[in-house]
Design a protein around this motif. Structure first.
Motif, PDB file in Angstrom:
ATOM      1  N   THR A 145      38.215  35.157  41.059  1.00 42.11           N
ATOM      2  CA  THR A 145      37.980  36.448  40.414  1.00 42.11           C
ATOM      3  C   THR A 145      37.036  36.263  39.225  1.00 42.11           C
ATOM      4  O   THR A 145      36.076  37.030  39.030  1.00 42.11           O
ATOM      5  N   ALA A 146      37.340  35.246  38.418  1.00 48.06           N
ATOM      6  CA  ALA A 146      36.519  34.994  37.231  1.00 48.06           C
ATOM      7  C   ALA A 146      35.081  34.718  37.641  1.00 48.06           C
ATOM      8  O   ALA A 146      34.124  35.218  37.029  1.00 48.06           O
ATOM      9  N   LEU A 147      34.936  33.900  38.667  1.00 51.86           N
ATOM     10  CA  LEU A 147      33.586  33.544  39.120  1.00 51.86           C
ATOM     11  C   LEU A 147      32.824  34.799  39.554  1.00 51.86           C
ATOM     12  O   LEU A 147      31.674  35.017  39.180  1.00 51.86           O
ATOM     13  N   ARG A 148      33.540  35.658  40.307  1.00 52.14           N
ATOM     14  CA  ARG A 148      32.924  36.878  40.792  1.00 52.14           C
ATOM     15  C   ARG A 148      32.498  37.757  39.619  1.00 52.14           C
ATOM     16  O   ARG A 148      31.377  38.263  39.573  1.00 52.14           O
ATOM     17  N   LEU A 149      33.380  37.877  38.634  1.00 52.95           N
ATOM     18  CA  LEU A 149      33.096  38.719  37.475  1.00 52.95           C
ATOM     19  C   LEU A 149      31.890  38.182  36.687  1.00 52.95           C
ATOM     20  O   LEU A 149      30.989  38.921  36.292  1.00 52.95           O
ATOM     21  N   LEU A 150      31.910  36.864  36.457  1.00 49.85           N
ATOM     22  CA  LEU A 150      30.834  36.278  35.647  1.00 49.85           C
ATOM     23  C   LEU A 150      29.494  36.429  36.365  1.00 49.85           C
ATOM     24  O   LEU A 150      28.472  36.710  35.740  1.00 49.85           O
ATOM     25  N   ALA A 179      31.649  50.162  33.467  1.00 51.11           N
ATOM     26  CA  ALA A 179      32.953  50.592  32.946  1.00 51.11           C
ATOM     27  C   ALA A 179      33.041  52.105  33.092  1.00 51.11           C
ATOM     28  O   ALA A 179      32.037  52.801  32.911  1.00 51.11           O
ATOM     29  N   THR A 180      34.250  52.585  33.426  1.00 58.08           N
ATOM     30  CA  THR A 180      34.433  54.041  33.528  1.00 58.08           C
ATOM     31  C   THR A 180      34.909  54.569  32.191  1.00 58.08           C
ATOM     32  O   THR A 180      35.219  53.795  31.275  1.00 58.08           O
ATOM     33  N   SER A 181      34.997  55.880  32.108  1.00 58.42           N
ATOM     34  CA  SER A 181      35.382  56.465  30.820  1.00 58.42           C
ATOM     35  C   SER A 181      36.837  56.140  30.476  1.00 58.42           C
ATOM     36  O   SER A 181      37.225  56.129  29.322  1.00 58.42           O
ATOM     37  N   ASP A 182      37.690  55.840  31.518  1.00 56.47           N
ATOM     38  CA  ASP A 182      39.070  55.461  31.202  1.00 56.47           C
ATOM     39  C   ASP A 182      39.224  53.952  31.134  1.00 56.47           C
ATOM     40  O   ASP A 182      40.255  53.389  31.467  1.00 56.47           O
ATOM     41  N   ASP A 183      38.174  53.263  30.732  1.00 58.27           N
ATOM     42  CA  ASP A 183      38.206  51.824  30.425  1.00 58.27           C
ATOM     43  C   ASP A 183      38.565  50.953  31.615  1.00 58.27           C
ATOM     44  O   ASP A 183      39.115  49.861  31.476  1.00 58.27           O
ATOM     45  N   ARG A 184      38.247  51.412  32.824  1.00 50.40           N
ATOM     46  CA  ARG A 184      38.401  50.523  33.965  1.00 50.40           C
ATOM     47  C   ARG A 184      37.095  49.749  34.130  1.00 50.40           C
ATOM     48  O   ARG A 184      36.000  50.327  34.016  1.00 50.40           O
ATOM     49  N   VAL A 185      37.194  48.441  34.379  1.00 54.05           N
ATOM     50  CA  VAL A 185      35.992  47.616  34.555  1.00 54.05           C
ATOM     51  C   VAL A 185      35.779  47.381  36.046  1.00 54.05           C
ATOM     52  O   VAL A 185      36.700  46.949  36.739  1.00 54.05           O
ATOM     53  N   LEU A 186      34.595  47.689  36.541  1.00 52.63           N
ATOM     54  CA  LEU A 186      34.337  47.592  37.976  1.00 52.63           C
ATOM     55  C   LEU A 186      33.059  46.793  38.237  1.00 52.63           C
ATOM     56  O   LEU A 186      32.173  46.708  37.379  1.00 52.63           O
ATOM     57  N   GLU A 238      25.593  50.147  46.473  1.00 48.20           N
ATOM     58  CA  GLU A 238      25.942  51.546  46.241  1.00 48.20           C
ATOM     59  C   GLU A 238      27.419  51.702  45.871  1.00 48.20           C
ATOM     60  O   GLU A 238      27.813  52.673  45.236  1.00 48.20           O
ATOM     61  N   THR A 239      28.230  50.719  46.318  1.00 48.24           N
ATOM     62  CA  THR A 239      29.681  50.879  46.132  1.00 48.24           C
ATOM     63  C   THR A 239      30.152  50.180  44.866  1.00 48.24           C
ATOM     64  O   THR A 239      29.508  49.255  44.370  1.00 48.24           O
ATOM     65  N   LEU A 240      31.292  50.652  44.357  1.00 47.72           N
ATOM     66  CA  LEU A 240      31.938  50.013  43.208  1.00 47.72           C
ATOM     67  C   LEU A 240      33.210  49.348  43.703  1.00 47.72           C
ATOM     68  O   LEU A 240      33.920  49.880  44.559  1.00 47.72           O
ATOM     69  N   LYS A 241      33.516  48.165  43.149  1.00 49.19           N
ATOM     70  CA  LYS A 241      34.691  47.437  43.616  1.00 49.19           C
ATOM     71  C   LYS A 241      35.554  47.057  42.444  1.00 49.19           C
ATOM     72  O   LYS A 241      35.042  46.775  41.348  1.00 49.19           O
ATOM     73  N   ASP A 242      36.808  46.980  42.711  1.00 47.71           N
ATOM     74  CA  ASP A 242      37.722  46.479  41.699  1.00 47.71           C
ATOM     75  C   ASP A 242      37.543  44.964  41.607  1.00 47.71           C
ATOM     76  O   ASP A 242      37.554  44.278  42.629  1.00 47.71           O
ATOM     77  N   PRO A 243      37.376  44.427  40.399  1.00 46.45           N
ATOM     78  CA  PRO A 243      37.093  42.984  40.302  1.00 46.45           C
ATOM     79  C   PRO A 243      38.268  42.114  40.726  1.00 46.45           C
ATOM     80  O   PRO A 243      38.082  40.991  41.163  1.00 46.45           O
ATOM     81  N   ILE A 244      39.503  42.615  40.609  1.00 47.28           N
ATOM     82  CA  ILE A 244      40.662  41.752  40.876  1.00 47.28           C
ATOM     83  C   ILE A 244      41.054  41.809  42.348  1.00 47.28           C
ATOM     84  O   ILE A 244      41.232  40.776  42.992  1.00 47.28           O
ATOM     85  N   THR A 245      41.129  42.993  42.883  1.00 50.10           N
ATOM     86  CA  THR A 245      41.504  43.108  44.286  1.00 50.10           C
ATOM     87  C   THR A 245      40.304  43.049  45.220  1.00 50.10           C
ATOM     88  O   THR A 245      40.429  42.664  46.383  1.00 50.10           O
ATOM     89  N   GLY A 246      39.174  43.437  44.720  1.00 50.79           N
ATOM     90  CA  GLY A 246      37.992  43.466  45.578  1.00 50.79           C
ATOM     91  C   GLY A 246      37.912  44.721  46.415  1.00 50.79           C
ATOM     92  O   GLY A 246      37.026  44.860  47.238  1.00 50.79           O
TER      93      GLY A 246
END
Lengths: 537, 355
Positions: free
Chosen positions: A55-60, A70-77, A82-90
């Motif tokens: 996960t860390a590698l993917r994020l970095l 980042a979304t307005s409710d502080d979610r980091v994606l 074109e698509t957005l993914k959750d960094p932890i679950t993918g």
């Protein structure tokens, strides 16, 4: 015993490091990245780097490419196209249009992302990723990566990569307070023999203004000196290899240009001043074939040389045949006048091409498989087009040698070269042999032109640039002998390239000329003169 | 060497030219058909320089059997030596108003290179005009003839020499103005170089030099030395079996020819007002050979005639049909050896001299 304790300590270290990364990253860990406080962001970044998992590698990686939003409710994606993914679950995530904004990083954080990334990659499960990370660090050494390198060095099992890590470690250990570590570091660097390491070693042997050395330890200094010498020697070797390659490459071009000249000169004693124009005809034939492929067979454009080679041979050979039958035939026995006539023909041919194709150079491009090259050593790349031409020259020499030594025409050519009247007495139609040999020599020049079109400009005066050099090859190598031409061409090529770095191209040419004039003092008939009894050869 | 009648005719011709040319160029009004314009004066003067060069080529080719493809080098060297003097005599009138020639100021040089010292004196420059081509020819000839290089081999090597020298002169660092060479001359021996009087003077000097060169060559080829030289041309080995060493003879003719060519170049530069490395291109040397071939090799009138025919045609054709000049020149290279092996002189002899 000590090593056992050491490895136990290591194991402990790994355990501790491992236990840190055992706790997987959560969405909360990432939250500060979406906020505006750079201090908090830095802490979150350290937390990610410490986690060190996939996960860390993917994020970095995403942060490195500025693909984190980042979304307005502080979610980091992570943004993936074109698509957005959750960094932890993918898993893909949908957000309101325009809600996701790229997170902001300052330069300090960006640098930390890059170093953290290469540190993580150093321990990546994939060997290729690890190796690439190490090479990146060699290219841009980063003092901050010291701990990462040490950690990776302890874990690495692959012997090749291990030694690379040793050297990387040495780079960071050069400033170590412990002299023995510094010595070890210098020795490890010396093994690498990389010219880029020179700037790291230079400070170790530098003298301060008051005469003391910057490096206090004598042993380290001596080791650094040795390392510098080894690097200098390595550089010299690379330079020599490069010069040799450039020389052989030039030599193979000269060989292609001079081979036909040597055959015709040996046979009929005629220096053909229009020989350079046969090169030009070959090059323009290549151009026409390329244009034909471009307009009619664009899918096969990469293979146009396969058609261009025979086309350039035939075009030049036909021109040579016509020239011999039409004009030269009537001038035999008057070599100086033949020389003038062929010069006139070269003028006419050049002007003809200028009128048909224009005075500008035409564009002949390499097929895609000829682009690029083999990186033999860090500072030495051998381009594919030059290698192709060297191989091509070899093949052409091989064919010429077979034609001259294994065919009936070759037998006739050799007989006529050695003794024209005797050959005629044995029933050889020498006048036919003349025409065919002349056409053959011209055809080889056409092949040379085809090769030249791949590395240089194709213009009406293409031949003029090579003609004098190919004359020199013939003078040097002697006539009517393949071996002489080959050695003459390669010798001339290598000598020119050896002199060039010292004196520049022009003075090198002059020096080569003087060498040739001195050489013919000893060997007036070239390296491999035909032996005969008559006074007037 | 000449019959009394020929001497007399020659003398009358020379006096006529010396008297008529200044009158026609300076006294006759421009509207008169007998007026010699500056253009015509320069054109004929230039061709006379070429004719001297052609004489020099013929001396080695027609009489000694050495086809030199390097005579444009000697021609240009003579020109460059004269050009050095002309550059120095510009003085402070250059674009930069400096003591140094303009191109040196442009290259940011602070002092003259050593080989430029003394070139402000005309006498020294004139000496260089003779010495530099002569010395180069002597050294080159010594090595080439000593190892008995001859025929096409020699031609090729002289061509390579010229080519190398041309590359050398194209470099800015060589100190001869690189690509642009020397130009923008202002005066020669204190006379303004573009004035019609100066032009007429140089024209007459060139004419006298041409006649002098002709006589000198005539003297050489009719002397005993000339006969040995012709024997070298016909069968060198037989001459050697008879106990002669051809080296000295060849070297003398070769060096003399180079000096003659250098003088021609030195006279050429003040008339055309420019000298640059393209003047010594290998093609120019070969063109010199074609003047000789067209006129008639192995005669002394031939090369002079050839230079006038070919260059007259050139200045006519390049003005009207510039694209086809090279075809014409190329055709001449082919046609003359095939159908006119003895040149125009041979053709004339066939018609006018009874066998």
């Amino acid at each position: 015993m000590r090593s056992f304790l050491g490895s136990l300590g290591l194991a402990l270290l790994v355990l501790v490091g491992g236990s840190l990364s055992v706790r997987a990253l959560t969405a909360d860990d990432l939250k500060p990245l979406a906020e505006d406080d750079f201090g908090a962001k830095s802490q979150a970044l350290e937390r990610i780097i410490a986690a060190g998992d996939a996960t860390a590698l993917r994020l970095l990686e995403a942060m490195n490419q500025e693909n984190v939003v980042a979304t307005s409710d502080d979610r980091v994606l992570i943004q993936d196209g074109e698509t957005l993914k959750d960094p932890i679950t993918g898993a893909p995530v949908t957000v309101k249009a325009g809600d996701a904004q790229p997170i902001t990083l300052n330069n300090l954080l960006r640098a930390r992302v890059a170093s953290g990334l290469s540190g993580l990659r150093l321990q990546a499960p994939d060997r290729a990723v690890r190796e690439k990370a190490m090479n990146d660090l060699f290219r841009e050494p980063d003092p901050a990566a010291k701990l990462l390198i040490e950690a990776a060095r302890n874990k690495e099992t692959d012997p090749v990569l291990k030694s690379k890590l040793d050297q990387l470690w040495a780079l960071t250990a050069l400033q170590d307070p412990d002299p023995s570590k510094r010595l070890q570091a210098v020795q490890l660097i010396a093994e690498r023999k990389d010219p880029q390491m020179r700037s790291l070693l230079m400070p170790l042997v530098a003298q301060n203004k008051d005469g003391t050395y910057a490096e206090s330890d004598g042993k380290v200094r001596a080791a650094a000196n040795d390392a510098l010498k080894a690097i200098a020697f390595e550089e010299w070797k690379i330079e020599m290899a490069g010069t040799l390659f450039a020389g052989l490459s030039l030599g193979s071009i000269l060989l292609l240009a001079a081979l036909g000249l040597a055959i015709t000169y040996g046979l009929i004693g005629v220096i053909n001043m229009a020989h350079g124009e046969f090169l030009m005809i070959g090059a323009y034939a290549t151009y026409l074939v390329q244009e034909f492929f471009r307009s009619h067979l664009p899918s096969a454009i990469d293979w146009y040389p396969a058609a261009a080679v025979p086309a350039s041979f035939l075009a030049a050979a036909a021109a040579g045949f016509i020239l011999e039958r039409g004009i030269l035939r009537f001038l035999y026995g008057r070599p100086l006048e033949t020389l003038l006539s062929t010069f006139g023909i070269s003028l006419v041919l050049i002007q003809l091409v200028r009128i048909i194709f224009g005075a500008q150079n035409v564009e002949v491009s390499n097929p895609s498989w000829m682009n690029g090259g083999i990186a033999l050593m860090p500072n030495l790349t051998l381009p594919f087009n030059r290698i192709t031409i060297m191989v091509f020259a070899l093949v052409v020499v091989g064919i010429a040698s077979i034609v001259l030594n294994r065919t009936r025409l070759g037998l006739y050519i050799r007989a006529t070269t050695q003794n024209r009247r005797m050959a005629a007495c044995s029933g050889i139609r020498t006048w036919q042999v003349d025409s065919y040999a002349f056409a053959f020599g011209a055809g080889i020049a056409g092949l040379g032109g085809c090769a030249l079109s791949q590395i240089g400009n194709v213009g009406p005066d293409l031949g003029q640039n090579y003609i004098i050099d190919s004359f020199m090859v013939v003078v040097l190598g002697g006539v009517g002998q393949l071996a002489g031409t080959i050695i003459g061409a390669m010798g001339l090529g290598v000598i020119s390239k050896v002199i060039e770095p010292f004196w520049g191209a022009v003075l090198a040419k002059i020096a080569v000329l003087i060498l040739i004039v001195l050489f013919i003092q000893k060997r007036p008939r070239g390296l491999f003169a035909l032996k005969g009894r008559s006074v007037e050869v | 060497m000449l019959s009394p009648l020929s001497w007399r005719l020659l003398l009358i011709g020379v006096i006529a030219v010396l008297a008529l040319v200044p009158i026609c160029s300076m006294l006759v009004p421009e509207t008169s058909p007998f007026h010699l314009s500056a253009y015509a004066l320069t054109l004929v003067g230039k061709i006379m320089c070429y004719a001297i060069g052609a004489l020099a080529v013929d001396l080695v080719w027609g009489y000694c059997g050495i086809l030199s493809l390097g005579h444009s080098l000697f021609f240009a060297l003579g020109g460059y030596m004269m050009g050095m003097y002309l550059m120095r005599s510009i003085g402070l009138d250059g674009v930069y108003h400096s003591n140094l020639p303009d191109f040196m100021v442009f290259l940011d040089w602070k002092a003259l290179p050593w080989y430029w010292h003394g070139t402000e004196h005309f006498a020294y420059a004139a000496l260089l005009v003779i010495l530099v081509p002569g010395l180069l020819a002597w050294i080159f000839g010594f090595f080439a003839f000593r190892s008995r290089v001859k025929g096409v081999y020699l031609s090729i090597i002289t061509q390579a020499l010229t080519f190398a020298a041309m590359l050398l002169f194209y470099r800015n660092e060589t100190g001869f103005g690189g690509n642009n060479g020397f130009t923008d001359f202002k005066r020669i021996l204190g006379f303004p170089i573009a004035a019609i009087g100066t032009r007429t003077g140089i024209f007459l000097i060139t004419f006298v030099t041409l006649v002098g060169s002709y006589l000198a060559c005539r003297y050489i080829v009719t002397s005993k030395l000339g006969r040995v030289v012709m024997a070298v041309r016909d069968t060198e080995s037989r001459l050697m079996f008879l106990g002669y060493s051809p080296l000295g003879y060849k070297l003398f003719v070769w060096t003399f020819s180079a000096i003659l060519c250098g003088i021609a170049g030195a006279l050429y530069v003040p008339q055309v007002g420019i000298i640059n490395p393209s003047e010594m291109s290998p093609g120019n040397s070969i063109e010199m050979a074609i003047w000789v071939a067209v006129g008639g090799r192995g005669t002394l009138v031939g090369p002079i005639l050839g230079a006038f025919i070919v260059n007259g045609a050139k200045s006519f054709l390049t003005a009207s049909l510039s694209d086809y000049w090279l075809f014409f020149l190329g055709a001449m290279f082919v046609i003359v050896p095939l159908w006119l092996p003895k040149g125009v002189v041979g053709l004339l002899k066939r018609f006018f001299v009874k066998p």
